[in-house]
Write a protein that holds these residues in place. Structure first.
Motif, PDB file in Angstrom:
ATOM      1  N   ILE A 114       0.780  -1.193   0.017  1.00 29.48           N
ATOM      2  CA  ILE A 114      -0.091  -0.031   0.110  1.00 29.48           C
ATOM      3  C   ILE A 114       1.014   1.204  -0.180  1.00 29.48           C
ATOM      4  CG2 ILE A 114      -1.753   1.413   1.307  1.00 29.48           C
ATOM      5  CD1 ILE A 114      -2.808  -1.322   2.126  1.00 29.48           C
ATOM      6  N   MET A 115       1.949   1.225   0.764  1.00 28.62           N
ATOM      7  CA  MET A 115       2.918   2.264   0.748  1.00 28.62           C
ATOM      8  C   MET A 115       3.662   2.474  -0.621  1.00 28.62           C
ATOM      9  SD  MET A 115       3.978   4.531   3.006  1.00 28.62           S
ATOM     10  CE  MET A 115       3.547   4.052   4.606  1.00 28.62           C
ATOM     11  N   GLU A 116       3.623   1.614  -1.389  1.00 33.66           N
ATOM     12  CA  GLU A 116       4.441   1.742  -2.613  1.00 33.66           C
ATOM     13  C   GLU A 116       3.321   1.899  -3.782  1.00 33.66           C
ATOM     14  OE1 GLU A 116       6.517  -1.788  -2.767  1.00 33.66           O
ATOM     15  OE2 GLU A 116       7.913  -1.600  -1.259  1.00 33.66           O
ATOM     16  N   GLN A 121       2.092   7.269  -3.485  1.00 39.08           N
ATOM     17  CA  GLN A 121       3.492   7.819  -3.657  1.00 39.08           C
ATOM     18  C   GLN A 121       3.286   9.230  -4.194  1.00 39.08           C
ATOM     19  OE1 GLN A 121       6.650   6.825  -2.865  1.00 39.08           O
ATOM     20  NE2 GLN A 121       5.754   5.407  -1.753  1.00 39.08           N
ATOM     21  N   ASN A 122       2.259   9.464  -5.125  1.00 34.30           N
ATOM     22  CA  ASN A 122       1.941  10.672  -5.771  1.00 34.30           C
ATOM     23  C   ASN A 122       1.539  11.749  -4.619  1.00 34.30           C
ATOM     24  OD1 ASN A 122       2.414   9.954  -8.120  1.00 34.30           O
ATOM     25  ND2 ASN A 122       0.240   9.411  -8.727  1.00 34.30           N
ATOM     26  N   GLN A 146       0.942   5.524   7.795  1.00 37.44           N
ATOM     27  CA  GLN A 146       0.959   4.296   8.572  1.00 37.44           C
ATOM     28  C   GLN A 146      -0.009   4.616   9.590  1.00 37.44           C
ATOM     29  OE1 GLN A 146       4.736   3.980   9.991  1.00 37.44           O
ATOM     30  NE2 GLN A 146       5.717   3.104   7.866  1.00 37.44           N
ATOM     31  N   ARG A 147      -0.360   5.683  10.029  1.00 33.24           N
ATOM     32  CA  ARG A 147      -1.560   6.005  11.124  1.00 33.24           C
ATOM     33  C   ARG A 147      -2.773   5.646  10.466  1.00 33.24           C
ATOM     34  NH1 ARG A 147      -5.111   9.415  12.655  1.00 33.24           N
ATOM     35  NH2 ARG A 147      -4.538  10.733  10.975  1.00 33.24           N
ATOM     36  N   HIS A 272      -8.056   4.327  -1.004  1.00 31.43           N
ATOM     37  CA  HIS A 272      -8.107   3.649  -2.484  1.00 31.43           C
ATOM     38  C   HIS A 272      -6.902   2.582  -2.489  1.00 31.43           C
ATOM     39  CE1 HIS A 272     -11.015   5.707  -4.965  1.00 31.43           C
ATOM     40  NE2 HIS A 272     -10.718   6.932  -4.289  1.00 31.43           N
ATOM     41  N   ALA A 273      -5.829   2.876  -2.092  1.00 26.88           N
ATOM     42  CA  ALA A 273      -4.803   1.771  -2.221  1.00 26.88           C
ATOM     43  C   ALA A 273      -5.096   0.718  -1.253  1.00 26.88           C
ATOM     44  CB  ALA A 273      -3.331   2.345  -1.786  1.00 26.88           C
TER      45      ALA A 273
END
Length: 794
Positions: A114-116, A121-122, A146-147, A272-273
């Motif tokens: 999800i982070m990537e 990222q945008n 992350q929170r 969304h991610a």
């Protein structure tokens, strides 16, 4: 209100110190309730087929007639045969061994993916306008991501999930008599899951227990761990933490911020991610399309539409090629967590509050009869196929004020040839960021799926018994069998079976808080509904029967409205049967009533026009024998289909045009007339159908009467309290408690607001309701009341 039980109910002998009333309520027949065999040998229909208009390929490919004969299974009945082991010790530990053998997929590295993701990222890099990354340190933004992700979900804890499944299995066996599931419906879902596409289950929401019952059922049937969307408002922080470890999902509060808010942009990107990662991993997802029990307001859930919109957008942007949608419903004899006043303000449910509720349920086990539960899984269908076909069914729409107000005031008599636009569920959260066309798609898809869930739900015995008691039927045993057969003939299933006397006794014992049993003579019983809140509760139960008879009920009330100006309501049935009813007049009355009734009640399929539904209502009235065709001299017989005219007008049309105008051509029906049937059973059946809609229509009529008494301007909640007090006072005077319901008061206020009777204006204290200038005159208020009362059959 006295209702006599025709047959003598054989009661078991009790100790002499027990009172007479206790002996009447005693029941020792729980094991005689067979919920898997046809009732009295009648055909049990297979329900839950998807829409053939919107999803024809799914309708054909995901169904086979052999699955109709697979029968039912009791999900909570776990024995030695359900484990891999045998022996006397296994028979005592079978629940625990069964929970250990459930397949739980390993936890994937979802947070890192999800982070990537591109969306996150945008935002972190500041490439999104208004994103949280503009002018901020990327490291701080990552911590914020992350929170937010921790608020949405948490890694599933396998040991905790197995322990919870074991405890839930024991609890369900103590509280419920059985939890039935059709094997054929489960086979359809298994077949859909083998297509390599994610499963999205869209469910009704009858009880807070649904959120743990449905994941347990699907886990026991081998579909894996179900990710459940929960409402943060109904759960305390401690309970949210537990539910997330069991597979729960929560929408972060920042996602509901304005579109230009940096925190809102970041939260929506993370949501969304997270949804895209969940769908790519093909984890089954459960979304509730109805508001949580006890919620005051619209029936469709804004939160459910938000999560469904995320699924729709993931398919549209190509994250996944398609998704399989499964309408789901759960029905209970009695909702286990329904308080005496279900419309109280719901506080967030805490962990210890839930534990205490479980202990109270277990303490009452053995003293009160256990209820039956049915889980319904309708036929899955392709989201991609629905999206392509549904857009072709969109037509012009007008507001209720444009459609109905001129007719109510007598300014015109022609009903506009267009559909009603009525949306009570507000668009919130990530759904606001969608295009207007996509928002409309999600709203209509939600209504379409909820219609499928409701029509596939079984009618429980308490709904049938409550209807018979409300309508003062004199012979409960015979009428119970008759109403069950009528329900089955309309393609709706029933959630019970077994010996008729045992069913009636079991149902009355479940309703013991709302009815009283009195011994008359020679073992006969007198069943008396308790006045006040008891009647209101019976009315809520009987509303579960309305979908099965909705078309006939609308038609009967429309016929009542057509005869209102010709025959006095108290006139004999023979006098009403003399009147000729033209098909054009029937169409018009049905349309007027359809526009008046809320869409949350009708739940019409968006792919079906109102004019097409008018023809369906008329067909139902003819099929059930209430209307008979009248051949006027010189007119073409009703059985003459007119091949020459058909070939000239219809055969060249595309298939999509049949539902627009030609199938409902008013000119074609110019010379067709009908009469009310004079069969002996028709008057009672006509009155029965009219009374199904009486609570809502009477609430609307009394709301019109209250217009000149209410204190306006006022807030919506304040005016709701005023109207509810008026409904309760009127109920005490007239003895009709069915309409003294808060949800009916809210429906009346919102309908009047759409009709232009009430206007909502902003103010420093919040939105305020005003009486519109058009309806400040007493004359127009009386016209509105007369328009509504024409559909009510006394």
């Amino acid at each position: 209100m006295d209702t006599i039980l025709e047959a003598r109910l054989q009661t078991q002998q009790r100790n002499t110190q027990n009172s007479q009333e206790t002996s009447l309520w005693s029941s020792g027949f729980g094991m005689k309730l067979e919920a898997v065999t046809p009732f009295l040998g009648k055909y049990r229909p297979f329900v839950g087929r998807c829409c053939q208009t919107c999803t024809p390929k799914s309708w054909e490919s995901l169904f086979h007639r052999s699955i109709m004969d697979l029968g039912f299974c009791n999900v909570v009945l776990v024995k030695e045969e359900n484990t891999r082991f045998r022996g006397w010790l296994v028979r005592r530990l079978c629940y625990f061994l069964w929970s250990l053998e459930q397949r739980i997929p390993p936890c994937q590295d979802a947070p890192q993916k999800i982070m990537e993701s591109t969306r996150v990222q945008n935002v972190i890099s500041g490439r999104v306008p208004g994103g949280a990354g503009e002018g901020q340190v990327p490291g701080l933004v990552k911590k914020e991501v992350q929170r937010i992700l921790g608020h949405i979900q948490a890694p599933i804890h396998p040991f905790l999930l197995r322990l919870f499944s074991w405890a839930l299995l024991r609890f369900l066996n103590c509280v419920f008599l059985n939890v039935q599931l059709h094997k054929g419906q489960m086979k359809m879902v298994h077949k859909a899951s083998q297509a390599g596409l994610p499963l999205v289950l869209l469910s009704t929401h009858k009880s807070l227990l649904d959120g743990v019952l449905l994941p347990f059922v699907l886990l026991s049937q081998g579909l894996g761990v179900l990710r459940v969307v929960w409402d943060s408002r109904t759960c305390s922080p401690t309970l949210r933490a537990l539910l997330k470890k069991l597979g729960g999902l929560f929408l972060p509060p920042e996602a509901n911020l304005t579109l230009d808010s940096p925190e809102g942009v970041l939260a929506r990107a993370v949501v969304h991610a997270a949804m895209e990662q969940l769908l790519v991993s093909r984890q089954p997802l459960l979304i509730f399309l109805e508001e949580h029990p006890g919620a005051q307001g619209p029936r469709l859930s804004a939160l459910g539409q938000t999560w469904l919109g995320l699924v729709v957008q993931a398919v549209q942007v190509g994250v996944i090629p398609d998704a399989m949608l499964v309408p789901v419903a759960t029905t209970y004899d009695l909702v286990p967590d329904a308080p005496c006043d279900v419309y109280h303000a719901l506080a967030p449910l805490g962990l210890w509050t839930g534990v205490l509720a479980v202990l109270r349920s277990l303490r009452g086990w053995g003293y009160s009869p256990r209820v039956c539960v049915r889980v319904h899984l309708a036929q899955p269908f392709s989201l991609q196929e629905y999206t392509i076909n549904a857009r072709s069914c969109w037509g012009s729409r007008e507001t209720l004020e444009q459609l109905l107000q001129p007719i109510v005031l007598g300014q015109c008599t022609i009903v506009p040839d267009t559909e009603k636009e009525q949306e009570w569920t507000p668009a919130t959260g990530p759904l606001l960021a969608f295009k207007e066309e996509d928002q409309l798609l999600v709203r209509r898809l939600s209504r379409h799926v909820l219609n499928a869930s409701v029509t596939s739900s079984a009618v429980m015995s308490t709904a049938i018994m409550a209807t018979l008691l409300l309508f003062k039927h004199q012979k409960l045993l015979g009428e119970f069998s008759w109403l069950t057969e009528e329900t089955l003939l309309r393609g709706f299933d029933v959630g019970f079976s077994g010996q008729l006397r045992c069913l009636v006794r079991h149902t009355l014992s479940l309703l013991r808080a709302h009815v009283a049993l009195l011994r008359v003579h020679q073992g006969d019983l007198l069943v008396v509904p308790r006045p006040g809140p008891g009647l209101t509760h019976l009315a809520r139960l009987s509303a579960e029967l309305l979908p099965a008879f909705l078309s006939e009920a609308v038609g009967a009330c429309a016929v009542r409205g057509l005869l209102a100006g010709r025959v006095p309501p108290e006139g004999p049935w023979e006098l009403q049967g003399i009147e000729l009813l033209s098909q054009n007049e029937l169409y018009r009355q049905i349309l007027l009533l359809l526009h008046l009734l809320p869409q949350d009640l009708l739940l019409l399929q968006p792919c079906q026009s109102s004019y097409c539904y008018c023809q369906e209502v008329l067909d139902r009235l003819i099929q059930c024998g209430l209307l008979v065709a009248e051949e006027t001299p010189g007119s073409r017989p009703a059985c003459d289909t007119g091949r020459q005219r058909l070939s000239a007008k219809l055969l060249w049309k595309p298939s999509g045009d049949f539902t627009d105008s030609d199938s409902d051509d008013f000119e074609e029906a110019e010379g067709r007339y009908f009469r009310l049937s004079q069969q002996s059973r028709c008057p009672d059946f006509f009155l029965f159908l009219c009374r199904l809609l009486s609570p809502l229509l009477k609430a609307f009529a009394q709301a019109a009467t209250f217009l000149h008494r209410g204190q306006l301007p006022d807030t919506e909640s304040g005016y709701t309290e005023q109207l509810l007090q008026f409904l309760q006072a009127t109920a005490q005077e007239e003895g009709f408690f069915e309409c003294a319901d808060r949800n009916l008061a809210i429906s009346a206020i919102w309908t009047f607001r759409d009709l232009g009777v009430l206007q909502q204006m902003p103010s420093p204290a919040g939105p305020m309701l005003y009486l519109s200038p058009t309806f400040t005159s007493r004359e127009n208020q009386e016209k509105l009341e007369q328009f509504i009362r024409q559909f009510i059959c006394s």
